[in-house]
Design a protein around this motif. Structure first.
Motif, short mmCIF file in Angstrom:
data_model
loop_
_atom_site.label_atom_id
_atom_site.label_comp_id
_atom_site.label_asym_id
_atom_site.label_seq_id
_atom_site.Cartn_x
_atom_site.Cartn_y
_atom_site.Cartn_z
N ASN A 103 0.86 -1.19 0.00
CA ASN A 103 0.00 0.00 0.00
C ASN A 103 0.89 1.23 0.00
OD1 ASN A 103 -1.41 -1.98 2.38
ND2 ASN A 103 -2.66 -1.47 0.61
N PRO A 104 0.57 2.24 -0.80
CA PRO A 104 1.37 3.48 -0.77
C PRO A 104 1.17 4.20 0.56
CG PRO A 104 -0.55 3.77 -2.15
CD PRO A 104 -0.52 2.33 -1.77
N PHE A 105 2.13 5.07 0.89
CA PHE A 105 2.04 5.80 2.16
C PHE A 105 2.72 7.16 2.01
CE2 PHE A 105 6.14 3.72 2.29
CZ PHE A 105 6.98 4.67 2.85
N CYS A 106 2.52 8.01 2.99
CA CYS A 106 3.24 9.28 3.06
C CYS A 106 3.56 9.53 4.53
CB CYS A 106 2.43 10.43 2.46
SG CYS A 106 1.07 10.99 3.52
N THR A 111 4.60 10.81 11.55
CA THR A 111 3.56 9.78 11.46
C THR A 111 3.49 9.21 10.04
OG1 THR A 111 2.26 10.92 13.14
CG2 THR A 111 1.12 9.27 11.82
N LYS A 112 3.54 7.90 9.93
CA LYS A 112 3.40 7.23 8.63
C LYS A 112 1.92 6.99 8.36
CE LYS A 112 5.01 3.15 6.08
NZ LYS A 112 5.84 1.91 6.17
N VAL A 113 1.43 7.56 7.27
CA VAL A 113 0.03 7.41 6.90
C VAL A 113 -0.05 6.44 5.72
CG1 VAL A 113 -2.06 8.57 6.12
CG2 VAL A 113 -0.46 9.76 7.64
N VAL A 114 -0.68 5.29 5.94
CA VAL A 114 -0.79 4.25 4.91
C VAL A 114 -2.21 4.25 4.35
CG1 VAL A 114 -0.60 1.79 4.42
CG2 VAL A 114 0.94 2.85 6.11
N TRP A 115 -2.30 4.26 3.02
CA TRP A 115 -3.61 4.20 2.37
C TRP A 115 -3.92 2.73 2.07
CZ3 TRP A 115 -0.28 8.24 0.38
CH2 TRP A 115 -0.67 9.51 0.81
N GLU A 116 -4.68 2.11 2.95
CA GLU A 116 -4.91 0.68 2.86
C GLU A 116 -5.88 0.29 1.76
OE1 GLU A 116 -5.92 -0.78 6.73
OE2 GLU A 116 -3.97 -0.24 7.58
N ASP A 117 -6.57 1.26 1.18
CA ASP A 117 -7.48 0.96 0.07
C ASP A 117 -6.78 1.01 -1.28
OD1 ASP A 117 -7.13 3.75 0.38
OD2 ASP A 117 -9.00 4.18 -0.67
N LEU A 118 -5.46 1.33 -1.27
CA LEU A 118 -4.71 1.50 -2.51
C LEU A 118 -3.63 0.44 -2.67
CD1 LEU A 118 -4.18 5.38 -2.37
CD2 LEU A 118 -6.09 4.11 -3.39
N ALA A 119 -3.37 0.07 -3.91
CA ALA A 119 -2.30 -0.87 -4.26
C ALA A 119 -1.26 -0.12 -5.09
CB ALA A 119 -2.86 -2.04 -5.06
N GLU A 120 0.00 -0.16 -4.66
CA GLU A 120 1.05 0.65 -5.26
C GLU A 120 1.58 0.03 -6.55
OE1 GLU A 120 5.28 2.80 -4.06
OE2 GLU A 120 4.20 1.60 -2.59
N ILE A 121 1.64 0.84 -7.59
CA ILE A 121 2.16 0.40 -8.90
C ILE A 121 3.68 0.49 -8.91
CG2 ILE A 121 2.25 0.99 -11.36
CD1 ILE A 121 -0.40 -0.16 -10.76
N ASP A 177 -0.95 20.53 -27.88
CA ASP A 177 -1.48 21.58 -27.01
C ASP A 177 -1.86 21.06 -25.62
OD1 ASP A 177 -3.54 20.03 -28.12
OD2 ASP A 177 -4.98 21.66 -28.09
N THR A 178 -1.49 19.81 -25.32
CA THR A 178 -1.86 19.24 -24.03
C THR A 178 -0.96 19.78 -22.92
OG1 THR A 178 -2.54 17.22 -25.16
CG2 THR A 178 -2.26 17.07 -22.79
N PHE A 179 -1.59 20.08 -21.79
CA PHE A 179 -0.91 20.71 -20.65
C PHE A 179 -0.78 19.69 -19.51
CE2 PHE A 179 -1.29 23.39 -16.73
CZ PHE A 179 -0.15 24.15 -16.89
N PHE A 180 0.42 19.54 -18.97
CA PHE A 180 0.66 18.63 -17.85
C PHE A 180 1.08 19.44 -16.63
CE2 PHE A 180 0.94 15.85 -21.46
CZ PHE A 180 0.46 14.62 -21.01
N LEU A 181 0.30 19.30 -15.55
CA LEU A 181 0.55 20.02 -14.31
C LEU A 181 0.98 19.00 -13.25
CD1 LEU A 181 0.19 22.67 -12.57
CD2 LEU A 181 -2.11 21.83 -12.09
N GLY A 182 2.15 19.21 -12.64
CA GLY A 182 2.66 18.26 -11.66
C GLY A 182 2.27 18.66 -10.24
N GLU A 183 1.61 17.74 -9.53
CA GLU A 183 1.23 17.97 -8.13
C GLU A 183 2.37 17.48 -7.24
OE1 GLU A 183 0.31 16.63 -4.38
OE2 GLU A 183 -0.35 15.12 -5.79
N THR A 184 2.94 18.37 -6.43
CA THR A 184 4.12 18.04 -5.64
C THR A 184 3.89 18.22 -4.14
OG1 THR A 184 4.96 20.30 -5.91
CG2 THR A 184 5.70 18.66 -7.51
N LEU A 185 2.63 18.11 -3.70
CA LEU A 185 2.32 18.26 -2.28
C LEU A 185 3.10 17.24 -1.46
CD1 LEU A 185 0.53 19.69 -0.16
CD2 LEU A 185 -1.15 17.88 -0.52
N GLY A 186 3.88 17.72 -0.50
CA GLY A 186 4.67 16.82 0.34
C GLY A 186 6.01 16.43 -0.26
#
Length: 200
Positions: A103-106, A111-121, A177-186
């Motif tokens: 499971n991915p985490f941050c 504190t380690k926050v684990v997202w138990e509903d997610l499977a990490e690619i 013309d496609t725009f890619f925005l990178g989310e870098t929170l954390g």
């Protein structure tokens, strides 16, 4: 109303079919739609996909008439734990020593926050990486074909720069013309800098 406020992009959160947690960011199927956003229920899977595609295409077309573009969320660091991909392409995922999918985490402070509903690619080391990357590219191109011209890329620093370069370069070959925005929170400064040359 949005146009009158002088915006040029409309951003929407994930609209895909969700997994058992019902979180928008827990994607079960990238080509199916959350039933909350469909005006009809009780459809077959193929009818549901066709209706969802039709609605997205119409929305993008109406935005374009007003000289605006539509941006969608692009979540490719993980899927829902109950995604069909878990069974169909198990080697696309990260596993622990016992073979269990991770499971991915941050980290929230200490504190380690684990997202138990997610499977990490495993976008970097999957033994079937070429097909995995092609799956992502085909999915993005599918939505570009419907009229999407922006992608808010979720958790960019958790995904290898090589993959972003591959995706952005190939998408822009067909839809420049496609725009890619990178989310870098954390994301720390060093990793943020690493993403700068990926095409965001």
């Amino acid at each position: 109303r949005i146009k009158k406020m002088e915006f040029d992009y409309i951003y929407v959160n994930p609209f895909h079919l969700t997994g058992q947690s019902n979180s928008d960011y827990s994607v079960k199927d990238y080509y199916r739609y959350n039933p909350l956003y469909l005006p009809k229920q009780g459809l077959s899977v193929e009818e549901e996909k066709a209706l969802g595609d039709e609605l997205i295409a119409k929305f993008c077309s109406e935005a374009k008439k007003k000289k605006m573009s539509v941006m969608m969320d692009l979540v490719i660091n993980h899927t829902a734990t109950d995604s069909p991909l878990v069974l169909e392409h198990n080697n696309w995922y990260c596993h622990d020593a016992s073979g269990r999918i991770l499971n991915p985490f941050c980290m929230d402070g200490d504190t380690k926050v684990v997202w138990e509903d997610l499977a990490e690619i495993d976008n970097l080391h999957s033994p079937d990486r070429d097909n995995l990357w092609k799956y992502w590219l085909d999915m993005i191109l599918h939505f570009c074909k419907l009229g999407i011209r922006g992608f808010r890329c979720d958790a960019v620093f958790m995904i290898p720069k090589e993959l972003w370069c591959y995706l952005i370069t190939n998408v822009k070959k067909e839809y420049p013309d496609t725009f890619f925005l990178g989310e870098t929170l954390g994301c720390g400064l060093e990793k943020t800098i690493t993403t700068l040359n990926a095409g965001f």
